[in-house]
Scaffold this motif. Structure first.
Motif, short mmCIF file in Angstrom:
data_model
loop_
_atom_site.label_atom_id
_atom_site.label_comp_id
_atom_site.label_asym_id
_atom_site.label_seq_id
_atom_site.Cartn_x
_atom_site.Cartn_y
_atom_site.Cartn_z
N SER A 190 -10.59 35.43 -54.65
CA SER A 190 -10.54 36.89 -54.50
C SER A 190 -9.28 37.24 -53.69
O SER A 190 -8.76 36.40 -52.95
CB SER A 190 -11.79 37.41 -53.81
N PRO A 191 -8.79 38.46 -53.83
CA PRO A 191 -7.54 38.80 -53.15
C PRO A 191 -7.69 38.83 -51.63
O PRO A 191 -8.67 39.37 -51.12
CB PRO A 191 -7.21 40.20 -53.67
N PRO A 192 -6.73 38.24 -50.92
CA PRO A 192 -6.80 38.30 -49.46
C PRO A 192 -6.38 39.67 -48.94
O PRO A 192 -5.68 40.42 -49.62
CB PRO A 192 -5.79 37.23 -49.02
N GLU A 193 -6.85 39.98 -47.74
CA GLU A 193 -6.43 41.20 -47.06
C GLU A 193 -5.09 40.93 -46.39
O GLU A 193 -4.85 39.83 -45.88
CB GLU A 193 -7.46 41.62 -46.03
N VAL A 194 -4.22 41.93 -46.38
CA VAL A 194 -2.90 41.80 -45.76
C VAL A 194 -2.76 42.93 -44.75
O VAL A 194 -2.94 44.09 -45.10
CB VAL A 194 -1.77 41.87 -46.80
N GLU A 195 -2.44 42.59 -43.53
CA GLU A 195 -2.25 43.57 -42.48
C GLU A 195 -0.78 43.56 -42.08
O GLU A 195 -0.24 42.52 -41.71
CB GLU A 195 -3.13 43.22 -41.28
N MET A 196 -0.13 44.72 -42.16
CA MET A 196 1.30 44.83 -41.85
C MET A 196 1.48 45.58 -40.53
O MET A 196 0.83 46.59 -40.29
CB MET A 196 2.04 45.58 -42.96
N THR A 197 2.39 45.07 -39.70
CA THR A 197 2.74 45.69 -38.43
C THR A 197 4.26 45.61 -38.28
O THR A 197 4.86 44.60 -38.60
CB THR A 197 2.07 44.98 -37.24
N ILE A 198 4.86 46.69 -37.78
CA ILE A 198 6.29 46.71 -37.49
C ILE A 198 6.45 46.69 -35.98
O ILE A 198 5.84 47.51 -35.28
CB ILE A 198 6.98 47.96 -38.08
N VAL A 199 7.26 45.75 -35.48
CA VAL A 199 7.51 45.63 -34.05
C VAL A 199 9.00 45.74 -33.78
O VAL A 199 9.82 45.49 -34.65
CB VAL A 199 6.95 44.31 -33.47
#
Length: 161
Positions: free
Chosen positions: A94-103
């Motif tokens: 199943s598709p993984p969750e992706v969490e994006m953050t800009i630092v």
């Protein structure tokens, strides 16, 4: 609630010719089948942020265009030098969750969060010997979802008609 606006320092660095800091994207891939999440950053060096280690793995994010009647998706292209990501993409069903953050990383080494975390889902991917191309977005098409679960018609709500 995720932060979606840049700080004054980040805006100053974006508009200056010579910035004293760098904006980096952090991506976290999560899936129930994984013992721990995969964390990568679009840098050539490893980065420590909020107690987590992000592997330096150069990638490019192509921001979505603004088209009516379509949910925008991110295009992410990762250099295929780290085989961990390939093994994960091939092993999960199943598709993984992706969490994006800009630092923002200053010249002194201090790191401050600018945008995020933004929760997404991996919608599709294509693996070649040189790169991994991924489409990241929202799994639910919220533009075509009904506003409520109730249906108002003359048979159910005659007082409205």
């Amino acid at each position: 609630m995720p932060n979606r606006s840049l700080s004054a320092e980040a805006m100053r660095d974006l508009f200056s010719q010579h910035a004293g800091s760098a904006l980096l994207a952090l991506a976290v891939f999560r899936h129930p089948d994984l013992a721990e999440p995969i964390r990568i950053t679009n840098s050539t060096t490893t980065l420590q942020f909020e107690g987590d280690t992000y592997i330096g793995l150069p990638f490019q994010l192509n921001l979505p265009d603004d088209v009516e009647e379509r949910i925008p998706n991110l295009q992410m292209e990762v250099d295929n030098v780290e085989r961990t990501l390939v093994e994960i993409l091939r092993s999960v069903d199943s598709p993984p969750e992706v969490e994006m953050t800009i630092v923002r990383v200053s010249a002194q080494g201090s790191i401050s969060k600018e945008i995020g975390p933004l929760p997404f889902t991996l919608l599709s991917h294509d693996i070649s010997p040189a790169t991994i191309s991924m489409e990241i977005g929202y799994a639910t098409d919220i533009l075509n979802e009904p506003a409520t679960q109730d249906i108002f018609n003359p048979g159910l709500s005659p007082g409205l008609f």
